[in-house]
Design a protein around this motif. Structure first.
Motif, mmCIF file in Angstrom:
data_model
loop_
_atom_site.group_PDB
_atom_site.id
_atom_site.type_symbol
_atom_site.label_atom_id
_atom_site.label_comp_id
_atom_site.label_asym_id
_atom_site.label_seq_id
_atom_site.Cartn_x
_atom_site.Cartn_y
_atom_site.Cartn_z
ATOM 1 N N ILE A 213 0.854 -1.189 0.000
ATOM 2 C CA ILE A 213 0.000 0.000 0.000
ATOM 3 C C ILE A 213 0.890 1.241 0.000
ATOM 4 C CG2 ILE A 213 -1.768 1.265 1.292
ATOM 5 C CD1 ILE A 213 -2.703 -1.421 2.411
ATOM 6 N N ASP A 214 0.558 2.185 -0.843
ATOM 7 C CA ASP A 214 1.390 3.379 -1.011
ATOM 8 C C ASP A 214 1.075 4.494 -0.023
ATOM 9 O OD1 ASP A 214 2.940 2.578 -3.456
ATOM 10 O OD2 ASP A 214 0.917 2.403 -4.262
ATOM 11 N N GLY A 215 -0.026 4.376 0.690
ATOM 12 C CA GLY A 215 -0.369 5.400 1.666
ATOM 13 C C GLY A 215 -1.731 5.140 2.270
ATOM 14 N N ALA A 216 -1.986 5.803 3.387
ATOM 15 C CA ALA A 216 -3.283 5.698 4.063
ATOM 16 C C ALA A 216 -3.882 7.089 4.216
ATOM 17 C CB ALA A 216 -3.122 5.047 5.431
ATOM 18 N N ILE A 217 -5.156 7.197 3.904
ATOM 19 C CA ILE A 217 -5.893 8.454 4.040
ATOM 20 C C ILE A 217 -7.013 8.219 5.052
ATOM 21 C CG2 ILE A 217 -7.325 10.162 2.845
ATOM 22 C CD1 ILE A 217 -5.830 9.383 0.259
ATOM 23 N N GLY A 218 -7.103 9.063 6.052
ATOM 24 C CA GLY A 218 -8.136 8.886 7.070
ATOM 25 C C GLY A 218 -9.535 9.082 6.506
ATOM 26 N N ILE A 219 -10.475 8.306 6.997
ATOM 27 C CA ILE A 219 -11.871 8.465 6.575
ATOM 28 C C ILE A 219 -12.341 9.891 6.838
ATOM 29 C CG2 ILE A 219 -14.266 7.812 7.131
ATOM 30 C CD1 ILE A 219 -13.325 4.938 7.427
ATOM 31 N N SER A 220 -11.927 10.453 7.971
ATOM 32 C CA SER A 220 -12.347 11.811 8.319
ATOM 33 C C SER A 220 -11.806 12.853 7.337
ATOM 34 C CB SER A 220 -11.894 12.156 9.741
ATOM 35 O OG SER A 220 -10.481 12.005 9.862
ATOM 36 N N GLU A 221 -10.698 12.541 6.675
ATOM 37 C CA GLU A 221 -10.088 13.464 5.720
ATOM 38 C C GLU A 221 -10.964 13.661 4.483
ATOM 39 O OE1 GLU A 221 -7.110 15.770 3.608
ATOM 40 O OE2 GLU A 221 -7.543 15.397 5.728
ATOM 41 N N ILE A 222 -11.639 12.598 4.044
ATOM 42 C CA ILE A 222 -12.411 12.677 2.795
ATOM 43 C C ILE A 222 -13.920 12.628 3.017
ATOM 44 C CG2 ILE A 222 -10.535 11.633 1.470
ATOM 45 C CD1 ILE A 222 -12.257 9.023 1.494
#
Length: 426
Positions: A213-222
């Motif tokens: 996986i190249d990165g993690a984005i928080g659910i709250s971010e999007i």
């Protein structure tokens, strides 16, 4: 010295020096010194409890922003099953997957797809002769790190099959390479995460293998952008390919129910998980085959990078399941593929190193016991440590002074006053 990446950071300008975090940290990884909280990285499991209880939001979760995707030619979202419970009145997964494409992703591959395959593989593994009961789920990274740190004798009970997140990344990259004709490194795989522990797992996989996986984005971010796009949708793309079993992994008991066995235990919340692990360590459970433990209340829907109330999200997930088929993803044959197993064994990790030699370490341990005997034993936290034992360790390792204890300071002041001939009533 601990060099592992951690997904929780302390914002000093917001910290007031209260002791909420130290009283709730399950591994006693936080101290308050000079009016500021300090995270001891060797003890942190990135569970996010400190984020949850900090009244001033001085503890923050770290994750990528959407602009991190820009260096890839093709961007794929791996949404956690927890994301579906964040959406009100959701009846069709495709509303979420289509909206993810609207906010900037080129394609979507639900982690719940891989979860269904992991569930099937777990059923087969538990029916094999190599299985040792009770099997402890490896799905929650915070729980697995807790076992490594505090319950090392239970490491061999942890399920050796890859987590759905890692399997989904592998499946997604293969599928997208075939679909686009691009090189694997030109495709960016980004996990949409409900918690900090999974962000850490991506950067530093517990079993030592690359996460893919190249990165993690928080659910709250999007979240807000995602909901705004969903409200505009007139029609959806038929992208989602998950059933009831996969989506159920978002809530406590969901993974266990997929095993189709009654010999399981599911517990949520880090304190409850610790109690269960203590019971397993003491061999108090009989005829128990599987243990599912979630660090967050209600399961992954309770992660600190979510938006909605965890119990409301759990209720929505339960309602959503009635619209779904049982399972849409299966193993290709009756044998679990070798690459579904973790290559490395789970090994215990040490906490804080007391000294370089055994003799010095034993001397410090004795000093800790001697200091602890002089303390009140009420674990008030006023010294900045979560317990009197932890404070004794800090003093013995020169990270605190005995006078930091208000009771010890009171006794010293009283002793000094007596020497000066000052009466206590004065």
């Amino acid at each position: 010295m601990e060099t592992r990446f951690h997904s929780i950071r302390h914002v000093s300008e917001r910290c007031t020096g209260c002791i909420n975090c130290i009283k709730h940290c399950p591994t006693q990884a936080i101290r308050v010194r000079n009016g500021q909280a300090k995270i001891i990285k060797e003890l942190c499991i990135d569970c996010g409890e400190c984020i949850r209880v900090c009244p001033t939001h001085a503890m923050r979760g770290m994750y990528e922003r959407m602009d991190a995707t820009e260096k890839f030619k093709y961007i794929v979202a791996l949404p956690s099953p927890a994301i579906f419970g964040q959406i009100r009145n959701l009846e069709d997964l495709d509303y979420v997957t289509t909206a993810l494409k609207k906010i900037g992703f080129d394609d979507v591959f639900e982690v719940s797809r891989a979860a269904e395959i992991v569930s099937e593989a777990t059923r087969k593994y538990m029916h094999s002769n190599s299985c040792k009961y009770p099997v402890i789920s490896s799905a929650c990274p915070a729980i697995v790190r807790l076992i490594q740190l505090k319950f090392p004798d239970l490491c061999d009970l942890v399920l050796p099959i890859k987590q759905p997140m890692a399997l989904a990344a592998k499946m997604a990259r293969k599928e997208m390479v075939e679909k686009t004709g691009l090189n694997p490194e030109e495709i960016g795989i980004f996990y949409i995460s409900p918690c900090t522990a999974r962000v850490t797992e991506i950067k530093n996989p517990i079993f030592g293998e690359e996460s893919g996986i190249d990165g993690a984005i928080g659910i709250s971010e999007i979240y807000h952008q995602l909901v705004a796009e969903m409200e505009k949708l007139d029609k959806v793309e038929p992208i989602a390919n998950s059933g009831l079993i996969g989506v159920s992994w978002a809530i406590d008991g969901g993974e266990s129910a997929a095993l189709m066995s009654s010999h399981y235990l599911a517990a949520d919340g880090i304190e409850n998980a610790i109690n269960v692990l203590e019971e397993i360590e003491d061999k108090r459970f009989k005829r128990l085959h599987f243990v599912e433990l979630n660090a967050c209340h209600a399961g992954c829907v309770g992660g600190v990078l979510n938006v909605e109330n965890p119990y409301m999200a759990k209720a929505r997930t339960q309602i959503l399941r009635k619209y779904l088929p049982v399972s849409l993803n299966h193993l290709e044959n009756d044998i679990i593929p070798e690459d579904m197993f973790n290559t490395n064994e789970l090994k215990p990790v040490s906490g804080i190193k007391l000294a370089d030699s055994l003799a010095e370490s034993l001397a410090i341990m004795q000093k800790i016991k001697d200091i602890e005997r002089t303390l009140p034993g009420i674990d008030c936290g006023a010294c900045g440590a979560p317990s009197c034992k932890a404070f004794a360790e800090d003093v013995a390792t020169n990270h605190a002074k005995e006078s930091d204890c208000v009771f010890k300071m009171r006794d010293k002041v009283f002793e000094y006053a007596q020497k000066m001939g000052i009466d206590e009533k004065d």
